[in-house]
Each structure stands twice: as structure tokens, then as C-alpha cells.
Design an enzyme around this catalytic site. Sequence first.
Site, PDB file in Angstrom:
ATOM      1  N   PHE A 235      41.434 -17.479 -47.560  1.00 21.20           N
ATOM      2  CA  PHE A 235      40.032 -17.617 -47.956  1.00 21.20           C
ATOM      3  C   PHE A 235      39.354 -18.666 -47.085  1.00 21.20           C
ATOM      4  O   PHE A 235      39.839 -19.776 -46.928  1.00 21.20           O
ATOM      5  CB  PHE A 235      39.936 -18.016 -49.427  1.00 21.20           C
ATOM      6  CG  PHE A 235      38.525 -18.210 -49.906  1.00 21.20           C
ATOM      7  CD1 PHE A 235      37.658 -17.138 -49.991  1.00 21.20           C
ATOM      8  CD2 PHE A 235      38.071 -19.463 -50.267  1.00 21.20           C
ATOM      9  CE1 PHE A 235      36.355 -17.314 -50.439  1.00 21.20           C
ATOM     10  CE2 PHE A 235      36.776 -19.651 -50.715  1.00 21.20           C
ATOM     11  CZ  PHE A 235      35.910 -18.573 -50.797  1.00 21.20           C
ATOM     12  N   GLU A 236      38.237 -18.295 -46.477  1.00 23.44           N
ATOM     13  CA  GLU A 236      37.433 -19.201 -45.670  1.00 23.44           C
ATOM     14  C   GLU A 236      36.112 -19.416 -46.400  1.00 23.44           C
ATOM     15  O   GLU A 236      35.257 -18.534 -46.455  1.00 23.44           O
ATOM     16  CB  GLU A 236      37.206 -18.608 -44.279  1.00 23.44           C
ATOM     17  CG  GLU A 236      36.175 -19.303 -43.412  1.00 23.44           C
ATOM     18  CD  GLU A 236      36.327 -20.813 -43.318  1.00 23.44           C
ATOM     19  OE1 GLU A 236      35.503 -21.517 -43.956  1.00 23.44           O
ATOM     20  OE2 GLU A 236      37.251 -21.280 -42.635  1.00 23.44           O
ATOM     21  N   THR A 237      35.959 -20.613 -46.973  1.00 28.00           N
ATOM     22  CA  THR A 237      34.846 -20.858 -47.882  1.00 28.00           C
ATOM     23  C   THR A 237      33.484 -20.765 -47.218  1.00 28.00           C
ATOM     24  O   THR A 237      32.476 -20.591 -47.891  1.00 28.00           O
ATOM     25  CB  THR A 237      35.024 -22.239 -48.556  1.00 28.00           C
ATOM     26  OG1 THR A 237      34.081 -22.389 -49.604  1.00 28.00           O
ATOM     27  CG2 THR A 237      34.836 -23.364 -47.539  1.00 28.00           C
ATOM     28  N   ARG A 238      33.422 -20.848 -45.881  1.00 30.72           N
ATOM     29  CA  ARG A 238      32.130 -20.819 -45.183  1.00 30.72           C
ATOM     30  C   ARG A 238      31.778 -19.455 -44.620  1.00 30.72           C
ATOM     31  O   ARG A 238      30.660 -19.263 -44.121  1.00 30.72           O
ATOM     32  CB  ARG A 238      32.145 -21.825 -44.026  1.00 30.72           C
ATOM     33  CG  ARG A 238      32.501 -23.252 -44.402  1.00 30.72           C
ATOM     34  CD  ARG A 238      32.842 -24.043 -43.145  1.00 30.72           C
ATOM     35  NE  ARG A 238      34.024 -23.501 -42.489  1.00 30.72           N
ATOM     36  CZ  ARG A 238      34.389 -23.779 -41.229  1.00 30.72           C
ATOM     37  NH1 ARG A 238      33.623 -24.574 -40.479  1.00 30.72           N
ATOM     38  NH2 ARG A 238      35.475 -23.256 -40.706  1.00 30.72           N
ATOM     39  N   ALA A 239      32.702 -18.511 -44.654  1.00 37.37           N
ATOM     40  CA  ALA A 239      32.530 -17.261 -43.914  1.00 37.37           C
ATOM     41  C   ALA A 239      31.688 -16.251 -44.690  1.00 37.37           C
ATOM     42  O   ALA A 239      31.709 -16.204 -45.929  1.00 37.37           O
ATOM     43  CB  ALA A 239      33.890 -16.653 -43.592  1.00 37.37           C
TER      44      ALA A 239
END
Length: 428
Positions: A235-239
Site C-alpha cells: 500500500f502506497e498512501t500517496r498514490a
Amino acid sequence: MTAPATPQELFALWADVRLQGLPPPALVRHPHVQSQLRRLHQSAPDLFQVEEVGRSVEGRPLHLVRVGSGPRHILLWSQMHGDEPTATTALLDLFEFLRLHRAHPRVARLLSALTLHAVPMLNPDGAERFQRRNAQGIDVNRDALALQTPEGRTLKALRDRLQPSLGFNLHNQSWRTAVGDGSRRPASISLLAPPFDASRSDNPGRVLAKKVCAVIRDALEPLAPGQIGRYDDSFETRAFGDNLVRWGTPTVLIETGPWPSAEPDEPLLRLNFVALVSALEALSTGAVEHANLERYESIPLNDSKGMLHLVIRGAHVFGEAGDAFLADVGVAAAQAVRTREGSASVVLSGSIEELGDLRVYGAVEEVDGTGLTAAPLPSRDVKVGDTLPPPPRSELSLRVGLPAELMLLRPVEPQGNYRVERILRYER
């Protein structure tokens, strides 16, 4: 004309629907896209609606193409990274397919079941520079929360306005990416149904995205056996992909990677075309609901460093110090745009990235170095067949990081000279 049904038929059909007159994908720029969108609207104004939905940092219009009239809304966007161009051309080819085959029952059903909203070339300023980031220097795909880029704000506003049931996030990945099953095959297409939290939970939307990925895998595997990978699902919180799932729009990530040939653009465009048409048809017919989730879960994970463009196997190598040793020499390469005398061209830029025992790496090209010495290309002109005196030790040294400008030398007995067997040169 009849629109085909099978992936193999779609793969063959692409040659008939591909847009003529476009440069290679890496050289497609904003004016090319604008020109094609104008042509589409003028040739079929009842089918294609084109709307300006924003402007880039440098003022280039961001266009939304709408085609179809169905109740299920799908959002597609390409080239949010300016140096990831393949899907922009693939989207234009998809539009041409829909235009030419709109009367065929299968295409008519797709257009009546779905409404497609597409933003080809979300980052035109980055495309102009052939760089990942936008003109501010920001990675648009890491701006989903801060929304400091006009391109990111445009995509977020579209998502909120359209409330699409699914998104297609279209990218290119590093040419060093292999399928991580030990086969040393390139990951020509990698797929992902992004998570919406760190625990990688499922909800109905993510399950749908996984099923779409399964459909794409089944369509592409006969065309690129062993070359379909699964992108890392951390999980990439900014993507954007991850956040769209959180906001209610599940997404399918398609990453285009390396292809094992000297001319990779055409086969990679064909794969993108087949992937998109197959996925959209499965969504329009409801066949996606019957896709086997295991076909997604069993896609081999990417190996992000498992592929090289060239490996010279088993050559004699002189390092920075010490005697010669037997080693493999690995070159990593990527497409780059070079402008000379006002004319732009696509080149392969490469450097030595690995040295030693490289048996675990795959390569687009492998060269047998048995009995040969790998050495840097000298500053003076040499050609295959030249006989050279033994070069000074300082001119034989190879190390990681050097430009990939190499020659393979064979000893000539009994004189102790060398004959140039092969020259391998990539652009700097």
C-alpha cells in the site's frame, strides 16, 4: 469489417486499426494527441465527445475523451509519468478500433453497456521532456493527497465528478523487471489490483479489479507465455491507484515492461490493445463476474531487478585491479530521447550494471563470451575484424557504472595480438 473475438484475432487486427503517421510512442507529444482527438471527433461526432478538463503546469490542455452510452462508467488515464508512453498510443488505437468497428454487434454491445472516459497523456509537460515528473518536478502519482499538481487535481476532480465503477491506470515499468518465478523471462505486462489499506484487505471493488486482471492474464498469456507478472501490492498512501480504491473507484494497474526483441514497441502496443479490448468486453458482457480469482492470485510477482538488456556470458574480464577473471557482464538499458540538429530520435541508453556470476538474470540478448575478452571500446575508431596490439592494462578495466560501449576481443596466436570479434555500443 468484422470485429474478432479471440485475443489472437485481436492481436492480428491491431495492424489494421493502428493509427498511421504517429511517431514511436516515446516521441508522441501533446500536439500529436490533440490532432488525433480532433480527427476522432470530426470523423464521428456522435460517438466521440472531447472536453478540456484542465491544464498542465505549462498550460497544455488536458482532454477527456468520452465514448459509449452505457450505464457503467470506466475511467482510463495514461502517461501520468511523462516517460511512460506506451499506453497513450494504445488508447488512441483503441479509439480507432471502436470507430471502425462500431457497427459490429460485439462493439455495439460494448458501447451500449459502458461509457468510457479517457485522459490520454495526463502529464504532457513531462512527456515533452520525456521525464517521469511534471514541470514542477513532482511525481503526479504521489500527489493524490497533497494535490499540489494541476494534473493530479484534474484526475481527482474527474473521479469525483464521474464516480466511475472502475479505473485503468496505465504505466510503463523498468526494463529490468522480470517475472519472479526463476524463469528469467521479461515481465512484458504486469498487473495489479491495488489495495486500499496497509493490510491489503479486499472489498467488492478490489475483487472486481482482481477479476479484470484475471481476464487480462488469460487474454495475454497465449501471446506472451511466461511474460505476465504481478506488480508489488504494498500500500502506497500517496498514490492515486490506492487512493481511488479508498474513494470508491477500484483500479486496474497495467504496467508495460521489456520485450525480448530489438524493436519492442509494436509487440507491446499489441499487448496493451488486446488487454484493454478484452477487459472492456468482459465488463460489458458480465463475463468478468465469472473470472477465476485464482488466476489473479497465482500471477508470479515481479522481480524488479531480474532482467538485463544484454548479458555477455563467460568472458575474460579485467576489473579495476588484479588479474583477469571469468565473468558475465550485464548491461541495463532504457529508451531515451536524443535531439540532434533539431531532430528527435529514440535511442537505447545503457551502462554496465552487473559484473560477475549473473546466472540468475535474464536478458533481451545474450552473447557467448567464451574465449573472448570484454573490454571498453577505445576512443579511437575500431571496427570488427581489426587486429589490435595488446591494450595497456588501464584500457582493459571494466566496472559497474561505465557506459555500455564494449568490444569483444579474441587472442591471435602466436603474435599475442587481439582481433575485434564484436562491438556492442549503446548510447550514453
